[in-house]
Design a protein around this motif. Structure first.
Motif, PDB file in Angstrom:
ATOM      1  N   ALA A 170       0.821  -1.222   0.000  1.00 28.16           N
ATOM      2  CA  ALA A 170       0.000   0.000   0.000  1.00 28.16           C
ATOM      3  C   ALA A 170       0.853   1.269   0.000  1.00 28.16           C
ATOM      4  CB  ALA A 170      -0.925   0.006   1.212  1.00 28.16           C
ATOM      5  N   GLY A 171       2.157   1.115   0.184  1.00 26.96           N
ATOM      6  CA  GLY A 171       3.034   2.281   0.195  1.00 26.96           C
ATOM      7  C   GLY A 171       2.990   3.079   1.486  1.00 26.96           C
ATOM      8  N   VAL A 172       2.713   2.384   2.587  1.00 31.84           N
ATOM      9  CA  VAL A 172       2.682   3.025   3.905  1.00 31.84           C
ATOM     10  C   VAL A 172       3.565   2.217   4.847  1.00 31.84           C
ATOM     11  CG1 VAL A 172       0.352   3.965   3.553  1.00 31.84           C
ATOM     12  CG2 VAL A 172       0.627   1.748   4.673  1.00 31.84           C
ATOM     13  N   GLU A 202      -6.413   9.852   3.526  1.00 28.44           N
ATOM     14  CA  GLU A 202      -5.932   9.507   2.185  1.00 28.44           C
ATOM     15  C   GLU A 202      -5.087   8.235   2.225  1.00 28.44           C
ATOM     16  OE1 GLU A 202      -6.100  10.096  -1.831  1.00 28.44           O
ATOM     17  OE2 GLU A 202      -7.012  11.420  -0.358  1.00 28.44           O
ATOM     18  N   ARG A 203      -4.281   8.106   3.260  1.00 31.19           N
ATOM     19  CA  ARG A 203      -3.457   6.904   3.401  1.00 31.19           C
ATOM     20  C   ARG A 203      -4.299   5.691   3.802  1.00 31.19           C
ATOM     21  NH1 ARG A 203       1.207   8.575   7.193  1.00 31.19           N
ATOM     22  NH2 ARG A 203       1.993   6.508   6.679  1.00 31.19           N
ATOM     23  N   GLN A 257      -5.548   4.230   0.706  1.00 31.66           N
ATOM     24  CA  GLN A 257      -4.530   3.417   0.038  1.00 31.66           C
ATOM     25  C   GLN A 257      -4.533   1.996   0.592  1.00 31.66           C
ATOM     26  OE1 GLN A 257      -1.476   6.977   0.391  1.00 31.66           O
ATOM     27  NE2 GLN A 257      -0.442   5.149  -0.304  1.00 31.66           N
ATOM     28  N   VAL A 258      -4.600   1.868   1.900  1.00 32.18           N
ATOM     29  CA  VAL A 258      -4.614   0.548   2.538  1.00 32.18           C
ATOM     30  C   VAL A 258      -5.871  -0.213   2.130  1.00 32.18           C
ATOM     31  CG1 VAL A 258      -4.719  -0.685   4.749  1.00 32.18           C
ATOM     32  CG2 VAL A 258      -3.171   1.275   4.483  1.00 32.18           C
ATOM     33  N   GLN A 304      -7.710   0.145  -0.532  1.00 31.02           N
ATOM     34  CA  GLN A 304      -7.622  -0.239  -1.942  1.00 31.02           C
ATOM     35  C   GLN A 304      -6.725  -1.457  -2.110  1.00 31.02           C
ATOM     36  OE1 GLN A 304      -6.288   2.830  -4.596  1.00 31.02           O
ATOM     37  NE2 GLN A 304      -6.583   1.570  -6.395  1.00 31.02           N
ATOM     38  N   GLU A 305      -5.597  -1.462  -1.449  1.00 28.21           N
ATOM     39  CA  GLU A 305      -4.661  -2.580  -1.573  1.00 28.21           C
ATOM     40  C   GLU A 305      -5.275  -3.884  -1.076  1.00 28.21           C
ATOM     41  OE1 GLU A 305      -1.726  -4.723  -2.841  1.00 28.21           O
ATOM     42  OE2 GLU A 305      -1.860  -2.572  -3.251  1.00 28.21           O
TER      43      GLU A 305
END
Length: 90
Positions: free
Chosen positions: A33-35, A53-54, A57-58, A60-61
């Motif tokens: 997820a890029g976090v 927003e982050r 991302q989680v 969605q992943e």
């Protein structure tokens, strides 16, 4: 499957259950997820101050789709606001 979520704590439980069902480790889910792994842990614990927003991302992943069930009639106002935003960003 539709699951009502009314708090960050409930969203955190949903994220954790989904991650565990997919047999993902925290660090693997975070990396995808890029976090950071700390961020995913905070989400799973229901920390109310995480960056939305982050969180998206989680979600969605993990394949979790977030929807809002808005009152009737909101769609017209929403489209008006979207058009105004698009015009302002030109």
């Amino acid at each position: 499957m539709r699951i009502p979520v009314t708090s960050m704590a409930e969203l955190g439980l949903l994220v954790r259950a989904t991650r565990k069902q997919q047999k993902l480790r925290v660090d693997d889910a975070a990396g995808a997820a890029g976090v950071s792994h700390r961020f995913v842990r905070d989400v799973e614990k229901g920390k109310p101050t995480v960056q939305f927003e982050r969180v998206l991302q989680v979600l969605q992943e993990l394949g979790i789709r977030l929807e809002a069930d808005a009152p009737d009639g909101v769609a017209v106002e929403l489209e008006s606001l979207r058009a105004k935003r698009a015009k302002d960003s030109e």
